[in-house]
Design an enzyme around this catalytic site. Structure first.
Site, mmCIF file in Angstrom:
data_model
loop_
_atom_site.group_PDB
_atom_site.id
_atom_site.type_symbol
_atom_site.label_atom_id
_atom_site.label_comp_id
_atom_site.label_asym_id
_atom_site.label_seq_id
_atom_site.Cartn_x
_atom_site.Cartn_y
_atom_site.Cartn_z
ATOM 1 N N ASP A 126 0.867 -1.177 0.000
ATOM 2 C CA ASP A 126 0.000 0.000 0.000
ATOM 3 C C ASP A 126 0.905 1.227 0.000
ATOM 4 O OD1 ASP A 126 -2.352 1.524 0.285
ATOM 5 O OD2 ASP A 126 -2.009 1.674 2.439
ATOM 6 N N THR B 112 0.066 4.887 1.532
ATOM 7 C CA THR B 112 0.014 5.689 2.751
ATOM 8 C C THR B 112 0.237 4.840 3.995
ATOM 9 O OG1 THR B 112 -1.569 7.164 1.684
ATOM 10 C CG2 THR B 112 -1.373 7.313 4.080
ATOM 11 N N ASP C 239 -1.795 -1.068 6.052
ATOM 12 C CA ASP C 239 -1.958 -0.616 7.433
ATOM 13 C C ASP C 239 -3.348 -0.106 7.759
ATOM 14 O OD1 ASP C 239 -1.919 1.761 5.984
ATOM 15 O OD2 ASP C 239 -0.976 2.874 7.622
#
Length: 838
Positions: free
Chosen positions: A525, A527, A726
């Site tokens: 991912d 961010t 996350d």
């Protein structure tokens, strides 16, 4: 067609395996069974009636299959989509003061409340390190003073003394075995010396007594060894035979027991034996020395294993030491020293220089430096300010601060790390199925080989043929002990998981550690994974003369006040810094992967990406669009802001790429992995980040379902996929991936869905996990090679295949020594992982 059913009656991983094996035996069915939740997902070529499925399960045990009811379906949906599912935690050591498990994992992750022996293999149960510390120190003069750590009595100043010996169950087992070993050795050594004296010319001890009397002395000396020090081996052997769960003690019990009983009968009824069994003095050959030496050597091996088990758990024990026992609680104007167990959420605590942070929380007063190396593996201390989070077990620098307790007990990060390591250490790797399968048939085959050895030597052996046949058959039984084979995998897994924990790489189970070695594609991912995850507002732009930048800012801040998204929090911090007033928002709605909408003063507001603008049918001017693209090409995140049906401005948010990301990605690519980025951000921003990191590919504007579908597509091409993320939006993809990797800095849902968690939230942890997987799998294969190779070579030598060519025979005593140290060698080889460089 695919159907999901509820399974009742499963209590451990062994049950799960039985159910899965039974269902897969049905023609045209492919089943996958999970223990938590207890469900079976079955792919069928054609529909299979529930009655037929139940019939197959009944033959495997007391298991029942049922159609999912509405509540079950809801729970199963939560499980497969990565939502947090609260179930009863059966993990070792959770909410109990100690638990015991078999080091060979014969019954999967099943645990016991008391010490003893495994009912399947007979091995001593091992205690999992307890998460709870009990008060155990008191003052000899003032017994009312009880503390959970050593120190001075607050009344008289005397040193506090342990209320009971400071031994965990592993130490107690070792001490008990050591005591029995000393007793066994004290009686065995004289027996051995008496037996070996026959090799001395003009044997001097025969001048004291005849051989037949020395045989009686050997009998007397052997009784404490057989009936006290090593009697547990015969109990385990008998239990294994009546339950038909044959194991290493079956062979030891049969081998040593037959040798001792034969010697007893020979001593009492020597006249019934043929001359082949008799010495030149007319007495029958006795094997008290063989039986007692074999049993004593096995006891030595058990003691060494008990000692080594403590070392394999050293990582967890070191983590347990990080947890402080006491804390300073601020109550009004007073400061009270309280036990860590008495801290509640919302308590205000003071942490002094050099002290450990007692629980998880946030700093209220003070700017300090925290040493987080014991949890994150990062040696550089971290600066903290009011509002920053601190974790239990980390060490304060040289300044005092006050903190607010937010997570206590089992909720703290340290407790979760310990629990994850505990559970993973006792999980079973797929490769262990090979060892389990071999062990299942191993003991009966060895007994058969021993019988054949006796027959062949009795017919074709030299005189005394029956004596040779008897001795060699016992040697076969002793040397073939499968203990080393059973320990090969769990020892490596236990040490490897502990090693990972010290480096801030938390592995949920052994299967994850094994699978990490086979990954082809690494999906990340953006961010919070590639970037710092600490976005900050760079600027607010208004493109409509009816709205000033302050007007746009106030509306954006007001709209985001109801959102928990990291980008929303960034704008709120920016608004606070600029003293922006927040106005009430009605009809707020967060649209996953797109943005947020709401009503302010009767007008509809929308903040998000271009997909949201399309959804709310907001007009975006070409001028605004060009300005947005310019920012996005620089790798920045831009959110459009619309009032009613017109986009009137945008907010630019930047999130720095982590310094470690590029290096970590290069390491992964060097190992042959294809690294791709899936992000919900726009195409221009994604391309800029991808080029900066030299990724193998990227996909932008990905909604949670898009990430999930793309991973399924890669898996459909035969790729083994790992996913690192996350956020809540990453949870479904993390669950679908072959290996889900969560950033420890991310959400609980992401961590719950992942197989590996990186405490530091650093992509370098993935490279470490990959290297650790390589080393653990290699270590397991080395252990299996030692164990299997040892048996393959040892059994023929014990049977006497070298005698016709070289005149070499293997004494049962030497066989016992080799068997004991084969297990110890496997453990020692596993312990090498503790010093492995990653």
């Amino acid at each position: 067609m695919e159907h999901t059913y509820k399974i009742e009656g499963m209590s451990c991983n062994g049950c799960r395996s039985k159910v899965e094996e039974a269902l897969n035996s049905i023609k045209g069915a492919s089943a996958k069974v999970s223990l938590e939740p207890p469900v079976a997902t079955i792919n069928m070529a054609k529909h299979i009636a529930l009655e037929e499925l139940q019939k197959v399960l009944s033959s495997a045990g007391d298991y029942h299959i049922k159609v999912l009811d509405k509540n079950d379906q809801k729970n199963h949906h939560q499980y497969i989509t990565g939502e947090k599912l609260f179930t009863k935690n059966k993990a070792v050591g959770k909410d109990r003061n100690g638990a015991f498990y078999c080091p060979m994992h014969c019954e999967g992750d099943k645990t016991y409340d008391a010490s003893g022996n495994c009912p399947v293999c007979g091995m001593d149960l091992v205690q999992a390190p307890s998460l709870k510390k009990e008060a155990s120190y008191t003052c000899p003069m003032h017994p009312q003073i009880i503390r959970n750590e050593p120190g001075a009595c607050p009344i008289c100043g005397m040193d506090l003394a342990p209320m009971e010996p400071d031994l965990d169950e592993e130490d107690k087992t070792y001490v008990n075995l050591l005591k029995k070993l000393k007793i066994a050795s004290a009686f065995t050594i004289p027996i051995f010396l008496i037996a070996m004296s026959e090799m001395i010319p003009n044997n001097p001890i025969y001048k004291l007594m005849d051989l037949k009397y020395w045989n009686w002395v050997q009998l007397a000396l052997s009784i404490p060894v057989v009936f006290y020090a090593t009697w547990m081996f015969f109990e385990r052997a008998w239990r294994s035979i009546i339950s038909w769960k044959l194991n290493m003690f079956t062979l030891i019990g049969i081998g040593a027991g037959v040798a001792w009983l034969f010697s007893l009968v020979a001593l009492l009824f020597s006249d019934v034996f043929p001359d082949q069994f008799k010495t030149h003095s007319g007495t029958v050959y006795v094997y008290f020395e063989a039986a007692t030496v074999i049993l004593t050597l096995v006891l030595l091996g058990q003691a060494l294993e008990a000692r080594a088990h403590g070392q394999t758990n050293s990582a967890i024990k070191e983590l347990l030491k990080l947890a402080p026992n006491n804390a300073t609680k601020i109550v009004g104007e007073k400061e009270l020293l309280v036990s860590i167990d008495d801290i509640q959420k919302g308590d205000l605590l003071r942490v002094k220089p050099g002290e450990k942070v007692p629980v998880d929380g946030s700093i209220k007063v003070g700017e300090i430096t925290i040493d987080e190396s014991m949890i994150s593996g990062e040696p550089i201390p971290v600066d903290k300010r009011p509002g920053d989070k601190v974790s239990s077990g980390t060490i304060n620098g040289n300044k005092t601060f006050t903190m607010l307790a937010e997570k206590v007990g089992s909720e703290t990060l340290l407790s979760q790390i310990i629990e994850m390591v505990n559970s993973a250490s006792r999980s079973k790797a797929t490769i262990q199925k090979l060892a389990d399968k071999i062990s299942r048939y191993f003991v009966p085959i060895v007994v058969l080989i021993a019988i054949i050895t006796y027959i062949v030597w009795a017919i074709y052996g030299p005189e005394p043929a029956y004596v040779y046949a008897f001795v060699n058959a016992i040697a076969v039984l002793i040397i073939a002990c499968p203990c080393a084979l059973g320990l090969a995998t769990p020892m490596s897994v236990m040490v490897g998981v502990g090693k990972g924990a010290k480096l801030g790489v938390l592995i949920k189970n052994a299967e994850s550690l094994e699978k990490m070695n086979t990954i082809d594609v690494m999906v990340i991912d953006k961010t919070g994974t590639v970037t710092e995850g600490k976005p900050s507002v760079e600027k607010i732009v208004s493109t409509n003369p009816d709205f000033t930048e302050n007007d746009v800012l106030q509306r954006i801040i007001s709209l985001n006040s109801s959102s928990e998204h990291p980008l929303a929090q960034a704008t709120l911090r920016y608004g606070k810094e600029n003293n922006v007033e927040i106005k009430p928002i009605s009809k707020f709605e967060a649209i996953t992967g797109k943005g947020v909408i709401g009503m302010l003063e009767g007008k509809k507001l929308a903040l998000g990406n271009n997909k949201l603008m399309e959804q709310v049918k907001a007009k975006v001017s070409s001028e605004l669009n060009e300005q947005v693209k310019t920012e996005q090409k620089q790798g920045k995140t831009v959110s459009y802001f619309a009032v009613e049906n017109t986009a009137v401005g945008f907010v630019v948010i930047s999130d720095m790429i982590k310094e470690s990301s590029k290096d970590a990605i290069r390491k992964l690519q060097k190992e042959g992995l294809k690294v791709m980025m899936f992000t919900g951000d726009n195409e221009d921003t994604a391309r800029a980040v991808s080029e900066a990191l030299n990724l193998d590919g990227y996909k932008a504007q990905m909604l949670p379902e898009n990430k999930l579908d793309e991973i399924k597509r890669l898996q459909g091409e035969g790729k083994k996929v790992a996913m690192a993320g996350d956020g809540i939006n990453d949870a479904p993809a993390l669950s679908q991936a072959d290996i889900g990797i969560a950033m420890g800095t991310g959400t609980d849902v992401a961590i719950e869905s992942a197989a590996i968690t990186l405490v530091k939230g650093d992509l370098n942890g993935i490279a470490k996990a990959r290297q650790l997987s390589h080393k653990v799998m290699r270590n397991i294969k080395e252990n299996l090679f030692f164990a299997l190779g040892y048996n393959v070579l040892g059994i023929p030598i014990a049977a006497g295949v070298l005698y016709p060519l070289f005149g070499i025979l293997l004494s049962p005593m030497i066989a016992a020594l080799a068997m004991s140290f084969s297990s110890v060698s496997v453990i020692l080889n596993s312990l090498r992982l503790r010093s492995a460089k990653l």
